[in-house]
Design a protein around this motif. Sequence first.
Motif: not given
Length: 334
Positions: A311-326
């Motif tokens: 689970m990556e935090n994209l900022g503002n407590e927006h979490f996403v579990a995707c290998p294409y995302h940093a």
Amino acid sequence: MSTILSVKDLTVTFDIRRQGAWPWTPPQKLHAVNGVSFDLKAGECLGIVGESGSGKSTLARAIVGTVPSSGGEILFEDADLASMTPAERRVHRRDVQMIFQDPLAALNPRMTVGEIIAEPLITHEPKTPRAEVKKRVTELMERVGLLPNLINRYPHEFSGGQCQRIGIARALILKPKLLICDEPVSALDVSVQAQVVNLLMGLQRDLGLSVIFIAHDLSVVKHISDRIMVLYLGRTMEHAEANTLIADPEHPYTQALISSVPIPDPALEKARARPILEGELPSPLAPPSGCVFRTRCSKAVSSCADARPAMENLGNEHFVACPYHAPGEVLASA
């Protein structure tokens, strides 16, 4: 706001024996919930969405205690419910109540409305005088939109929406701190759905309740929720503030769910791009390796099968579990 519920790496598994298997054959493991974590603040509403079979109801029942958890923690006001015995958990049971999906099936047909609503109060506070019990029941019936003169009627004499109001009243009679709503409007007509959702929002605001609201309809979830968590095959795909997740979904699964919600304007509905979610939900007895969504994801590549995405935090407590995302990057297709 303080955190009232903290779920950490919760797992729920069931032993499934294949039909015709030898008695000594080890059962298969069905992973209904697999490593779900989230925090719920006091007075907040968390919406949980996902397809049937994604583990939403199992997660709710594990928190309530009707389904045993297999691992992880369920911290309710710093007390770990997952590690408690049934007797120890009884102390906290009055503070965590649940509203079920089928309003009529959740009510005892042999009991009157007054008896159904009063049952939790009599169970947990048996010394309460009868006059006080009746007073609290009638007050609560009025609060949820039921006439007190219906107190001696039976569930079959009510409509689906009225039965759900009875279920809400029963859940609130003990003045809980956390209310878990397991698809409470899915069996109701659209107009009745709006009435029940507005009732729940008013009760949450007036009573300061913390709410977990489970549903399939993202438009309903957005209306009532402060934050939304998206589940797929027992795992969290995305978790963010409600408006952020609806306006800027980052996970391909979330994008597909949102695209399935129709737009009232025919011209906009016809013109918009709509990612189609193809294929069937994989069996939880044999989930895909790595990212469990990869077998239905148009952006998947071979590396998606190697490891479960964090689970990556994209900022503002927006979490996403995707290998294409940093963090800070835009979702790109393969």
